[in-house]
Design an enzyme around this catalytic site. Structure first.
Site, PDB file in Angstrom:
ATOM      1  N   MET A 259       0.808  -1.218   0.000  1.00 47.90           N
ATOM      2  CA  MET A 259       0.000   0.000   0.000  1.00 47.90           C
ATOM      3  C   MET A 259       0.844   1.274   0.000  1.00 47.90           C
ATOM      4  O   MET A 259       0.291   2.366   0.083  1.00 47.90           O
ATOM      5  CB  MET A 259      -0.914   0.015   1.241  1.00 47.90           C
ATOM      6  CG  MET A 259      -1.978  -1.057   1.260  1.00 47.90           C
ATOM      7  SD  MET A 259      -3.296  -0.754   0.063  1.00 47.90           S
ATOM      8  CE  MET A 259      -4.149   0.613   0.848  1.00 47.90           C
ATOM      9  N   LYS A 260       2.158   1.161  -0.100  1.00 52.01           N
ATOM     10  CA  LYS A 260       3.025   2.311   0.129  1.00 52.01           C
ATOM     11  C   LYS A 260       3.567   2.906  -1.164  1.00 52.01           C
ATOM     12  O   LYS A 260       3.351   2.396  -2.257  1.00 52.01           O
ATOM     13  CB  LYS A 260       4.182   1.903   1.050  1.00 52.01           C
ATOM     14  CG  LYS A 260       3.738   1.318   2.385  1.00 52.01           C
ATOM     15  CD  LYS A 260       2.810   2.246   3.167  1.00 52.01           C
ATOM     16  CE  LYS A 260       2.566   1.775   4.583  1.00 52.01           C
ATOM     17  NZ  LYS A 260       1.794   0.533   4.679  1.00 52.01           N
ATOM     18  N   PHE A 261       4.321   4.029  -1.036  1.00 52.09           N
ATOM     19  CA  PHE A 261       4.881   4.709  -2.204  1.00 52.09           C
ATOM     20  C   PHE A 261       6.013   3.898  -2.834  1.00 52.09           C
ATOM     21  O   PHE A 261       6.291   4.041  -4.020  1.00 52.09           O
ATOM     22  CB  PHE A 261       5.408   6.098  -1.825  1.00 52.09           C
ATOM     23  CG  PHE A 261       4.343   7.032  -1.331  1.00 52.09           C
ATOM     24  CD1 PHE A 261       3.054   6.971  -1.820  1.00 52.09           C
ATOM     25  CD2 PHE A 261       4.620   7.989  -0.367  1.00 52.09           C
ATOM     26  CE1 PHE A 261       2.069   7.826  -1.371  1.00 52.09           C
ATOM     27  CE2 PHE A 261       3.654   8.851   0.096  1.00 52.09           C
ATOM     28  CZ  PHE A 261       2.368   8.773  -0.406  1.00 52.09           C
TER      29      PHE A 261
END
Length: 500
Positions: A259-261
């Site tokens: 879910m992260k960059f």
């Protein structure tokens, strides 16, 4: 798994009705109803279920008939994992062809994990980075490296992630929540009020790509002789005061969760300027050698029990490609945010929260503050009624919605009961004062002489604030015409819901 209800019936029943919808009109009505009543992530599951059942063409016809054509016309990329492409594929294939999946099977100059660490050091402007199996594990290791253990307290924000509290408990320390301010970062004044003689550190968590007030929290920590531990898991690449997150505290942690960059499925890393913290992290995760680029630092490797919580070459291969794309990703997010809000102008019923460093924010999430919860909810509903899904309330965003992201894969599995969310009242191990072994509970440990507790209403101030915040989310595929459409929807929703 929590059972959600839609107009009085369980969410699973709605999914069954989608399966049996007869004709485009009936399907369109169910889609319209779920759009009006479900959380955005839940509607995504309903829409995906409909598409699987009836096919792409009929699904598109039903969406447009329901007035939700913008779901098709406005790009929506929830995570950086959606941008995975040729760079990740090339790196992973290289690892597989070499048949060397462990970072210590290859020289550090050729290891994808080591190269990822080196790139992260340069990007963040820190002396050391060490990669782990997750951001939460990195958090626990960083606490241990900073000497946080039994008898200690650590101040955490009331809004963050359950892992913030759980990592402290696993170290034997007692988490003490402080309220957040309108940026959703820890309120420095309340953090200072929560300091006791047992406090060892302050945990500064930056949520949704927006930096918390690191300068003020650093001052509080220094004034009381405490360590400052940064949790930048949701804000990798963001900056505060002209410096990237990761270089403000004694140690910092980041996640490469899906879910992260920087999205590599799972994984994380520790960043620090302190040699002792870095040496501990490498040794504790079962490191076999310090990279060659560290040979002149004179690092020691103390003997201690160790784990094998280190990153694999396959994860490092994906993470490296994602990291090399990070600044382009952030540039796209910031450009879309600026384009949208230049067109929106000043709101009548809300105020844009400027944040602690607007230029340094990732640009992914912009917070709108409303006078009360009802107007916040009405605004979000008015946006969705126009078919724009780039809005959610902070209550919805922090309420464990990630379960719906995985629903199609998990629907036939045996789910584990919900184990905590993003605000402190939902940290079951903390509020229930539970540890892995009751004999080593932080709250009853012989070295702890404090009285930290979590009475009813202990974070009501933060919860009341959360109820008044809506989040406008961008993504890197938004073009100027898409931004204009989102801005027009914001203005329309504002006009419909603002009161004199």
């Amino acid at each position: 798994m929590t059972v959600r209800k839609v107009r009085g019936r369980p969410f699973r029943v709605l999914l069954g009705e989608i399966d049996q919808a007869d004709g485009d009109g009936a399907l369109a009505e169910l889609l319209r109803e779920s759009n009006d009543t479900c959380r955005p992530a839940a509607f995504a599951v309903v829409s995906a279920r409909a598409r699987e059942r009836v096919g792409a063409r009929r699904h598109e016809r039903a969406l447009r008939l329901a007035g939700l054509g913008l779901h098709l016309d406005l790009p929506y990329t929830p995570t950086a994992a959606e941008l995975t492409g040729e760079d990740e594929e090339r790196n992973v294939l290289d690892v597989l062809r070499r048949r060397r999946l462990w970072r210590y099977e290859v020289p550090s100059a050729d290891s994808y994990v080591s190269r990822f660490e080196h790139e992260a050091e340069r990007l963040l402007g820190v002396r050391h980075v060490h990669a782990t199996v997750s951001g939460t594990v990195a958090l626990q290791i960083a606490m241990m490296a900073l000497g946080i253990g039994p008898g200690d307290e650590i101040v955490i924000p009331a809004v963050g992630w359950v892992g913030c509290a759980d990592a402290a408990i696993l170290c034997g320390a007692v988490p003490v929540p402080a309220q957040v301010d309108e940026t959703l970062g820890m309120d420095p004044a309340d953090a200072e009020r929560k300091i006791t003689p047992r406090t060892k550190a302050i945990m500064a968590v930056s949520l949704l790509g927006n930096p918390c007030d690191l300068a003020a929290l650093r001052e509080v920590a220094d004034r009381h002789g405490l360590a400052l531990l940064e949790d930048g898991c949701q804000a990798c690449g963001a900056s505060h005061g002209g410096r990237r997150l990761g270089g403000h505290g004694d140690a910092a942690v980041f996640s490469t969760n899906f879910m992260k960059f920087v999205a590599a499925g799972d994984g994380g890393f520790i960043a620090t300027d302190r040699d002792d913290v870095y040496a501990f992290a490498v040794r504790f995760t079962g490191g076999k050698a310090f990279p060659a680029r560290k040979r002149d630092l004179g690092l020691s490797a103390p003997v201690l029990p160790f784990s094998t919580l280190r990153m694999t070459e396959l994860t490092g291969a994906v993470a490296l490609a994602q990291l090399q794309r990070l600044d382009r990703l952030l540039g796209s997010l910031r450009g879309a945010r600026d384009e949208i809000f230049a067109r929106v102008g000043e709101g009548r019923g809300f105020r844009v929260v400027p944040g602690n460093d607007p230029a340094g924010s990732a640009g992914w999430s912009t917070l709108l503050l409303f006078p009360d919860a009802d107007r916040c909810q009405a605004f979000a509903a008015a946006m969705r009624a126009q078919g724009v899904r780039h809005v959610t309330t902070s209550q919805e965003k922090f309420a464990g919605a990630e379960i719906y992201h995985c629903w199609p894969a998990m629907a036939g599995e045996q789910p584990i009961p919900q184990a905590g969310g993003h605000w402190a009242t939902e940290y079951p191990a903390m509020t229930g004062r539970r540890s892995i072994d009751a004999r080593s509970s932080p709250w009853t440990h012989p070295l702890y002489d404090g009285t930290a507790s979590y009475p009813e209403g202990f974070m009501d101030e933060s919860l009341d604030l959360i109820a008044r915040i809506a989040v406008i989310q961008t993504n890197p595929r938004l073009e100027p015409e898409h931004c204009a459409t989102i801005a027009a929807a914001i203005r329309t929703a504002d006009e419909r819901t603002a009161r004199p």
